[in-house]
Design a protein around this motif. Structure first.
Motif, PDB file in Angstrom:
ATOM      1  N   ASN A 103      -2.483   3.864   3.991  1.00  0.00           N
ATOM      2  CA  ASN A 103      -2.282   3.086   5.207  1.00  0.00           C
ATOM      3  C   ASN A 103      -2.279   3.952   6.462  1.00  0.00           C
ATOM      4  O   ASN A 103      -2.709   3.498   7.531  1.00  0.00           O
ATOM      5  CB  ASN A 103      -0.980   2.298   5.122  1.00  0.00           C
ATOM      6  CG  ASN A 103      -0.894   1.191   6.148  1.00  0.00           C
ATOM      7  OD1 ASN A 103      -1.439   0.109   5.948  1.00  0.00           O
ATOM      8  ND2 ASN A 103      -0.216   1.435   7.262  1.00  0.00           N
TER       9      ASN A 103
ATOM     10  N   ALA B 289      -6.811   0.182   5.210  1.00  0.00           N
ATOM     11  CA  ALA B 289      -6.510   0.819   3.924  1.00  0.00           C
ATOM     12  C   ALA B 289      -7.604   0.530   2.902  1.00  0.00           C
ATOM     13  O   ALA B 289      -7.877   1.349   2.011  1.00  0.00           O
ATOM     14  CB  ALA B 289      -5.159   0.342   3.414  1.00  0.00           C
TER      15      ALA B 289
ATOM     16  N   GLU C 169       0.821  -1.210   0.000  1.00  0.00           N
ATOM     17  CA  GLU C 169       0.000   0.000   0.000  1.00  0.00           C
ATOM     18  C   GLU C 169       0.857   1.263   0.000  1.00  0.00           C
ATOM     19  O   GLU C 169       2.069   1.223   0.239  1.00  0.00           O
ATOM     20  CB  GLU C 169      -0.898   0.023   1.248  1.00  0.00           C
ATOM     21  CG  GLU C 169      -2.296  -0.497   1.015  1.00  0.00           C
ATOM     22  CD  GLU C 169      -3.121   0.403   0.094  1.00  0.00           C
ATOM     23  OE1 GLU C 169      -2.597   1.434  -0.409  1.00  0.00           O
ATOM     24  OE2 GLU C 169      -4.291   0.068  -0.138  1.00  0.00           O
TER      25      GLU C 169
ATOM     26  N   VAL D 254      -2.198  -9.015   6.783  1.00  0.00           N
ATOM     27  CA  VAL D 254      -1.502  -7.772   7.119  1.00  0.00           C
ATOM     28  C   VAL D 254      -0.156  -8.098   7.748  1.00  0.00           C
ATOM     29  O   VAL D 254       0.118  -9.238   8.127  1.00  0.00           O
ATOM     30  CB  VAL D 254      -2.343  -6.892   8.074  1.00  0.00           C
ATOM     31  CG1 VAL D 254      -3.653  -6.497   7.422  1.00  0.00           C
ATOM     32  CG2 VAL D 254      -2.599  -7.600   9.394  1.00  0.00           C
TER      33      VAL D 254
ATOM     34  N   ARG E  63       0.935  -3.385   4.073  1.00  0.00           N
ATOM     35  CA  ARG E  63      -0.127  -2.797   4.885  1.00  0.00           C
ATOM     36  C   ARG E  63      -0.109  -3.372   6.301  1.00  0.00           C
ATOM     37  O   ARG E  63       0.111  -4.564   6.510  1.00  0.00           O
ATOM     38  CB  ARG E  63      -1.487  -3.017   4.238  1.00  0.00           C
ATOM     39  CG  ARG E  63      -1.923  -4.473   4.176  1.00  0.00           C
ATOM     40  CD  ARG E  63      -3.200  -4.635   3.389  1.00  0.00           C
ATOM     41  NE  ARG E  63      -3.631  -6.041   3.389  1.00  0.00           N
ATOM     42  CZ  ARG E  63      -4.592  -6.516   2.617  1.00  0.00           C
ATOM     43  NH1 ARG E  63      -5.220  -5.710   1.773  1.00  0.00           N
ATOM     44  NH2 ARG E  63      -4.922  -7.800   2.681  1.00  0.00           N
TER      45      ARG E  63
END
Length: 221
Positions: free
Chosen positions: A47, A80, A42, A101, A75
């Motif tokens: 983020n 996000a 990201e 994540v 991320r």
């Protein structure tokens, strides 16, 4: 000769995390939520900044992550995806954002550098805290297949105001106190709250018109 499995021999099963994710998705879609996905790599803006984490915000220290040479990052939360929903969906809407994540964490009994989250957001007019509580209690009652008791405690998260920690009454001892709940009768479960007005503004929405609530929880790899 090549190995030939017996007709009754099982070749595998669904991973427990995948199974739980599918169950959670079924529960939320039955309540009118859409399921969204997003990239694991990201931008810093999606983020952090768009979620009210400024460049020097101390809360970033709690989500130290892995950066790429071009300035992007892995991320740290599926929030996000909520940012992307705010940008591209026209309210009112209800979405959940499941996915993997990453955090730069020392691995121990309660920390992992890779784990899974399911986050959610509802945006519409006149959202209230009781609506948030009701949604969480419906979800938890269906997951645990029994009625559950919850409570809210104040908690700080940059992207919600007010923010809460939602606890569930211990299902092992029924709230009497045991080693599982550290004799408190409650288990900390998930963060949640009403979407911060600044998050709505950065998405081009007027917080005097639109409101929302958000929530999220995760599990290990």
């Amino acid at each position: 000769d090549a190995f030939q499995p017996r007709p009754s021999q099982k070749m595998g099963s669904i991973h427990p995390i995948s199974k739980i994710q599918m169950e959670v998705e079924d529960i939320f879609t039955s309540m009118g939520f859409s399921i969204l996905d997003g990239p694991e790599v990201e931008t810093d803006y999606n983020n952090f900044e768009a979620l009210n984490f400024t460049k020097d915000h101390p809360a970033r220290d709690m989500q130290d992550t892995f950066y790429t040479k071009d300035g992007n990052l892995l991320r740290t939360h599926t929030s996000a995806i909520q940012v992307r929903a705010l940008k591209h969906l026209k309210p009112p809407f209800r979405i959940i954002a499941p996915g993997r994540v990453f955090r730069y964490e020392e691995v121990d009994a309660s920390h992992e550098n890779t784990f899974y989250q399911v986050e959610g957001m509802v945006v519409r007019k006149d959202i209230s805290i009781p609506q948030l509580i009701y949604t969480m209690e419906v979800l938890l009652s269906r997951i645990f297949q029994k009625e559950v008791k919850t409570r809210l405690r104040p908690g700080y998260f940059p992207f919600v105001e007010p923010g809460f920690e939602l606890d569930i009454q211990c299902l092992v001892c029924g709230g009497k106190g045991c080693s599982t709940c550290k004799h408190s009768g409650w288990l900390e479960l998930l963060p949640c709250g009403l979407v911060h007005p600044d998050v709505l503004r950065m998405a081009g929405l007027d917080p005097d018109v639109w409101t929302g609530f958000a929530f999220g929880w995760g599990c290990g790899q």
